[in-house]
Design an enzyme around this catalytic site. Structure first.
Site, PDB file in Angstrom:
ATOM      1  N   ARG B   3     -11.114   1.103  39.175  1.00 40.98           N
ATOM      2  CA  ARG B   3     -11.492  -0.202  39.581  1.00 40.98           C
ATOM      3  C   ARG B   3     -10.578  -0.626  40.702  1.00 40.98           C
ATOM      4  NH1 ARG B   3     -16.471  -0.672  38.217  1.00 40.98           N
ATOM      5  NH2 ARG B   3     -17.022  -2.386  36.803  1.00 40.98           N
ATOM      6  N   ASP B 241     -17.977   6.724  32.745  1.00 43.84           N
ATOM      7  CA  ASP B 241     -18.610   5.305  33.830  1.00 43.84           C
ATOM      8  C   ASP B 241     -18.392   4.089  33.084  1.00 43.84           C
ATOM      9  OD1 ASP B 241     -19.676   4.338  36.015  1.00 43.84           O
ATOM     10  OD2 ASP B 241     -21.380   4.010  35.037  1.00 43.84           O
TER      11      ASP B 241
END
Lengths: 320, 347
Positions: B3, B241
């Site tokens: 992220r 993911d």
């Protein structure tokens, strides 16, 4: 004594029978002029409601008061929830008052389970999202049993907006646990896929409703619908409204309320003697008294199956 | 999927690469490609020099559309120059077909398209797989067809405009859609989603929001279809993911954030399984997908070490187009030891 009532699935048939039996004994209390017993004197019950409610919140309030418990009503509107306090913080704050029971209604599935994890109080699910509303199912069983005696083998049709209905989910489980044959019926858009795995049959038209002993109409949950589930209420009413023509005089009619008059039910059947709608509301108080009693003073509903003895059998409601 | 830049509170390079097994590649996902372009950031992997980061090949995926809104394409050429190895709107589909068609032709020149496949008109409001468990729990469902219909559309576009990579397959129908596209000669790659390959929607019964994810955990026949596809080579790699999302506890299922489990949780060896038990075993998956790799494009792909038997039920590297860039951009994985197991031997 710690217990909880989150889902009908947690109850055995024996548990349900015991709660209904207890409700019968409280019905006698409700017939008196002074409708109060000292069973829960000194205990605190918190009504934590994150969703609008008339019947459920007021009947829980009455039930707690008639058992002499101290009652605290907390509504999302006007409380710190409005200021953005999370469910967890709210529950932990309220738990500081050492409540005996927390009654929770929330728009979110699983909320009651979370509350049970965070609080030492007994937790009663008064509706969590579209999942379950176990006390409604119990009061429906109680109402019907008072009217017909035995529930075994009854054919129950649950008609309408099953998809958005927590009452439907709890009732499918509850009626089938008590030996009824349950059929759900409604337009395909309002029947969840694979709902038959809950133990019911599925029909997409009212044809064949003549076999039912009991027709349980559900409210069209217009406030929960986003997107077009039915093309119009007029078309829905034309195909699925329970009216005098479709309901035969031998069949009983139930509805969890509040009724959308002229949508799921026609006016003539609401006020007919076949309708148990008013009795359902009436039963709400005694059944919720019984649930509070079983959780706080008796064994927890799940305990009967596990052979746990009631902890405080001495605090039976004292008649007279 | 890391992220960074932007949400290092959820997962950063150090925490993600510590958790990643050998032969994995990590992709970092800048949420806001505009931000990158505006500030002229360089999307280069930090390499092993960074404190705390084990050497794991790392690359950036930039957004396909502005603000991931699905309408206007980002400056893909500039982003590729800045170091993006590919493009994705991960988490959101590119819902407008016109935009989809253009992004295929643009991306064919610039890098790889990794596509999140979900038709929002079918999945709107859904929080879990639509099936028996969602019926019981009264939770709004995400039907398998919301994924497979979008895959059918995008593979048709890919056949017309150029290849792409289908992200995180979760359903049996999706596997069928990919197989059909391949049979028709469309060059697409597909990644399986680790969680639905190991768990089913049964796990959601306990209403733990840790099992809430998008795409969701699906039924058991979906899980078995994913495993079969991995064995046959229809799925090229497994992706976790799962960004570890930062949102406090206390969320009910409908309100809770997706995810919560990152590579840390997904790729960890199950504690009950001692290392010694992981004896190398030949799996058909490795040979099958080596044989299927298209020779024309193979040189641009990161590959499993040639000829090596697959020792894991979950081969983490493959010819997935997601990493299909010249080797100068992303260092190939140094697959020196047997690939770590991601989940137990449940396959």
């Amino acid at each position: 004594m710690r217990g909880q009532l989150i889902s009908i699935d947690d109850l055995t048939r024996g548990d349900i029978e015991r709660i209904l039996g207890r409700a019968e004994s409280f019905a006698e209390v409700s017939g008196r002029e002074i409708k109060k017993v000292p069973t829960l004197r000194g205990r605190t019950v918190i009504n934590l409601f994150y969703e609008a409610s008339t019947r459920t919140s007021s009947s829980f309030e009455l039930a707690a008061k008639r058992l002499s418990a101290d009652l605290l009503n907390v509504k999302a509107q006007g409380s710190a929830v409005d200021k953005g306090e999370s469910l967890k913080d709210t529950v932990q704050t309220l738990s500081a008052y050492d409540p005996a029971a927390i009654v929770i209604r929330s728009p979110h599935v699983g909320a009651a389970q979370l509350v049970a994890r965070w609080s030492a109080a007994a937790v009663i699910n008064a509706g969590d999202g579209k999942r379950e509303h176990p006390t409604q199912a119990l009061l429906d069983l109680y109402t019907l049993r008072r009217r017909v005696g035995s529930l075994e083998g009854l054919k129950v049709w649950i008609v309408g907006d099953v998809l958005h209905s927590r009452v439907a989910r709890s009732n499918i489980l509850a009626f089938s646990r008590m030996g009824c044959e349950v059929t759900v019926c409604g337009p395909p858009t309002l029947i969840p896929r694979e709902v038959e795995t809950l133990g019911c049959q599925v029909r997409y038209s009212l044809e064949g409703m003549g076999e039912a002993h009991v027709v349980y109409a559900l409210r069209m949950q217009l406030e929960r619908m986003r997107g077009s589930f039915v093309p119009s209420l007029r078309e829905y009413a034309a195909r699925f409204q329970i009216d005098g023509r479709r309901l035969s005089p031998q069949q009983l009619l139930m509805h969890p309320g509040p009724v959308n008059r002229g949508v799921e039910l026609a006016a003539e059947v609401i006020d007919s003697p076949q309708a148990l709608i008013e009795q359902q509301v009436e039963s709400g108080v005694v059944v919720r008294m019984a649930v509070l009693y079983e959780l706080l003073a008796g064994g927890s509903p799940g305990d009967a199956a596990r052979g746990v003895q009631p902890a405080e059998a001495a605090t039976e409601p004292q008649p007279a | 999927m890391l992220r960074t830049p932007g949400r290092e509170d959820e997962e950063d390079v150090a925490s993600g690469s510590r958790a990643a097994p050998r032969r994995a590649a990590l992709l970092r996902h800048p949420r806001d490609a505009q931000h990158v372009a505006r500030r002229r950031l360089r999307l280069r992997p930090p390499g092993a020099s960074r404190a705390g980061a084990r050497h794991v090949p790392t690359g950036f995926l930039a957004a396909i559309t502005r603000g991931q809104q699905g309408h206007e394409l980002t400056e893909m050429a500039e982003l590729a120059d800045a170091g993006a190895v590919g493009f994705t709107d991960d988490g959101l589909p590119v819902s407008w077909p016109g935009c989809s068609a253009r992004r295929f032709s643009t991306a064919a020149l610039q890098g790889v398209l990794a596509l999140h496949e979900e038709d929002p008109s079918l999945s709107a409001g859904g929080v879990m797989h639509e099936g028996a468990v969602s019926a019981l729990l009264g939770l709004a469902g995400i039907p398998s067809v919301s994924e497979s219909t979008m895959i059918a559309r995008d593979t048709a576009l890919a056949g017309y405009e150029g290849g792409g990579s289908i992200q995180h397959l979760s359903a049996r129908e999706s596997v069928i859609a990919v197989e059909q596209a391949r049979a028709a000669g469309v060059e697409v790659t597909a990644e399986g989603h680790s969680a639905p390959s190991a768990l089913t929607d049964d796990a959601v019964r306990a209403l733990d929001t840790g099992f809430k994810m998008n795409p969701p955990l699906r039924a058991d026949d979906d899980r078995l279809a994913l495993i079969d596809a991995l064995r046959s080579g229809a799925i090229d790699c497994v992706a976790t993911d799962r960004p570890a999302l930062a949102r406090g506890e206390g969320a009910a299922v409908r309100a809770g954030a997706d995810g919560r489990h990152g590579p840390r949780d997904r790729l960890r060896r199950p504690p009950h399984r001692p290392r010694a038990a992981r004896a190398p075993r030949a799996r058909p998956a490795g040979r099958a997908h080596e044989a299927r790799a298209p020779p024309s494009s193979a040189s641009t792909h990161l590959r499993c070490k040639s000829g090596r038997p697959q020792t894991s039920a979950w081969p983490i590297c493959s010819r997935s187009g997601m990493w299909a860039r010249p080797a100068t951009r992303v260092a190939p994985p140094t697959a020196a030891s047997p690939a770590a197991r991601s989940r137990g031997g449940s396959a």
